[in-house]
Design a protein around this motif. Structure first.
Motif, PDB file in Angstrom:
ATOM      1  N   ILE A   1       3.322   6.324  -6.189  1.00 21.61           N
ATOM      2  CA  ILE A   1       2.702   7.538  -6.763  1.00 21.61           C
ATOM      3  C   ILE A   1       1.508   7.955  -5.905  1.00 21.61           C
ATOM      4  CG2 ILE A   1       1.489   8.495  -8.772  1.00 21.61           C
ATOM      5  CD1 ILE A   1       3.147   6.464 -10.495  1.00 21.61           C
ATOM      6  N   ALA A   2       0.673   6.980  -5.526  1.00 21.11           N
ATOM      7  CA  ALA A   2      -0.507   7.273  -4.703  1.00 21.11           C
ATOM      8  C   ALA A   2      -0.084   7.868  -3.358  1.00 21.11           C
ATOM      9  CB  ALA A   2      -1.308   5.990  -4.485  1.00 21.11           C
ATOM     10  N   TRP A   3       0.934   7.271  -2.747  1.00 16.11           N
ATOM     11  CA  TRP A   3       1.446   7.763  -1.455  1.00 16.11           C
ATOM     12  C   TRP A   3       1.902   9.210  -1.590  1.00 16.11           C
ATOM     13  CZ3 TRP A   3       6.059   9.753   0.308  1.00 16.11           C
ATOM     14  CH2 TRP A   3       6.231   9.816   1.697  1.00 16.11           C
ATOM     15  N   CYS A   4       2.627   9.508  -2.668  1.00 11.29           N
ATOM     16  CA  CYS A   4       3.126  10.870  -2.895  1.00 11.29           C
ATOM     17  C   CYS A   4       1.978  11.861  -3.041  1.00 11.29           C
ATOM     18  CB  CYS A   4       4.017  10.925  -4.134  1.00 11.29           C
ATOM     19  SG  CYS A   4       5.648  10.196  -3.903  1.00 11.29           S
TER      20      CYS A   4
ATOM     21  N   ARG B   1      -8.106   7.681  -5.846  1.00  9.08           N
ATOM     22  CA  ARG B   1      -8.409   6.906  -7.061  1.00  9.08           C
ATOM     23  C   ARG B   1      -7.370   5.810  -7.277  1.00  9.08           C
ATOM     24  NH1 ARG B   1     -10.020  11.881  -9.351  1.00  9.08           N
ATOM     25  NH2 ARG B   1      -7.991  12.140 -10.358  1.00  9.08           N
ATOM     26  N   ARG B   2      -6.110   6.152  -7.046  1.00 13.92           N
ATOM     27  CA  ARG B   2      -5.038   5.165  -7.244  1.00 13.92           C
ATOM     28  C   ARG B   2      -5.132   4.049  -6.213  1.00 13.92           C
ATOM     29  NH1 ARG B   2      -1.958   8.968 -10.317  1.00 13.92           N
ATOM     30  NH2 ARG B   2      -0.873   7.794 -11.950  1.00 13.92           N
ATOM     31  N   PHE B   3      -5.372   4.410  -4.960  1.00 16.30           N
ATOM     32  CA  PHE B   3      -5.467   3.383  -3.913  1.00 16.30           C
ATOM     33  C   PHE B   3      -6.645   2.431  -4.195  1.00 16.30           C
ATOM     34  CE2 PHE B   3      -3.112   6.314  -0.821  1.00 16.30           C
ATOM     35  CZ  PHE B   3      -1.970   5.532  -0.821  1.00 16.30           C
ATOM     36  N   ILE B   4      -7.763   2.989  -4.688  1.00 19.88           N
ATOM     37  CA  ILE B   4      -8.923   2.149  -5.021  1.00 19.88           C
ATOM     38  C   ILE B   4      -8.577   1.197  -6.159  1.00 19.88           C
ATOM     39  CG2 ILE B   4     -11.253   2.178  -6.022  1.00 19.88           C
ATOM     40  CD1 ILE B   4     -11.699   4.804  -4.362  1.00 19.88           C
ATOM     41  N   SER B   5      -7.884   1.726  -7.189  1.00 20.01           N
ATOM     42  CA  SER B   5      -7.510   0.870  -8.335  1.00 20.01           C
ATOM     43  C   SER B   5      -6.506  -0.197  -7.927  1.00 20.01           C
ATOM     44  CB  SER B   5      -6.955   1.716  -9.485  1.00 20.01           C
ATOM     45  OG  SER B   5      -5.676   2.222  -9.164  1.00 20.01           O
TER      46      SER B   5
ATOM     47  N   SER C   1      -5.923   2.330   2.740  1.00 18.66           N
ATOM     48  CA  SER C   1      -5.266   3.583   2.381  1.00 18.66           C
ATOM     49  C   SER C   1      -6.254   4.567   1.765  1.00 18.66           C
ATOM     50  CB  SER C   1      -4.109   3.327   1.409  1.00 18.66           C
ATOM     51  OG  SER C   1      -3.113   2.543   2.019  1.00 18.66           O
ATOM     52  N   ALA C   2      -7.169   4.052   0.931  1.00 21.90           N
ATOM     53  CA  ALA C   2      -8.184   4.904   0.297  1.00 21.90           C
ATOM     54  C   ALA C   2      -9.058   5.568   1.361  1.00 21.90           C
ATOM     55  CB  ALA C   2      -9.031   4.089  -0.666  1.00 21.90           C
TER      56      ALA C   2
END
Length: 202
Positions: free
Chosen positions: A155-158, A184-188, A194-195
């Motif tokens: 999801i984060a990649w998308c 936000r997703r990569f950090i979580s 990636s972030a």
């Protein structure tokens, strides 16, 4: 076995020789199942060695063998792998052809677990081809599938790629919104590399 261990260690040149010998043996006893296994491993060795021409040349026989064996899932995954080699070799038009073949197989045989994988790879290729509107459609489809599978990294990649598409389409507010979602997703997910990559896009 030894060849698999060599691949694991990154000794692709040595592994290649072992898989070539294995392929020759399996061909001599007319064992297509193990022949295509050895060929697939040789393909991966060529890919890792950056010998894209040899990998692409070998791919036709692999595709023929998977079709002969009616191994639809293996063929779908191989076509996506081949497309990535073609993209790395700047053959994006040919890559999208292979990805369309994979998509048709995945949909025809309802390999639901591969939908997101197929959609995200098609989107990546369309971005390379600068077909950003088409890529957005596939990225949104991929997000739906990744959400159903609880694949947060997907999801984060998308979201990152959606941000890139909107940026290229000069829709900066949408681009920023999706870059933030990705970050936000990569950090979580505790993926700072990636972030940071997303941060550079903001």
């Amino acid at each position: 076995d030894l060849a698999a261990e060599l691949v694991h260690k990154g000794d692709y040149q040595f592994a290649l020789a072992h898989y070539e010998n294995a392929e020759a043996f399996f061909k001599s006893v007319a064992d297509t199942n193990w022949t295509v296994f050895a060929q697939h491993e040789r393909f991966i060795c060529f890919q890792n060695l950056g010998n894209f021409e040899a990998a692409i040349q070998l791919s036709k026989e692999i595709i023929d063998n998977y079709q002969l064996l009616e191994k639809h899932e293996s063929l779908s995954l191989f076509l996506i792998l081949l497309a990535n080699v073609l993209m790395a070799d700047n053959k994006n038009e040919t890559a999208i052809e292979k990805l369309r073949m994979a998509e048709e197989l995945v949909l025809t045989h309802q390999m639901i677990h591969l939908f997101a994988h197929a959609y995200s790879n098609i989107a990546a290729c369309l971005i390379n081809l600068q077909h950003y509107t088409g890529a957005l459609e596939y990225l949104n489809n991929a997000i739906q599938e990744y959400t159903q599978q609880n694949q947060e990294h997907g999801i984060a990649w998308c979201h990152e790629k959606i941000g890139r598409c909107y940026e290229e389409l000069f829709m900066n507010a949408e681009a920023e919104k999706n870059y933030f979602k990705a970050q936000r997703r990569f950090i979580s997910l505790k993926d700072p590399k990636s972030a940071l990559g997303v941060l550079k896009s903001l």
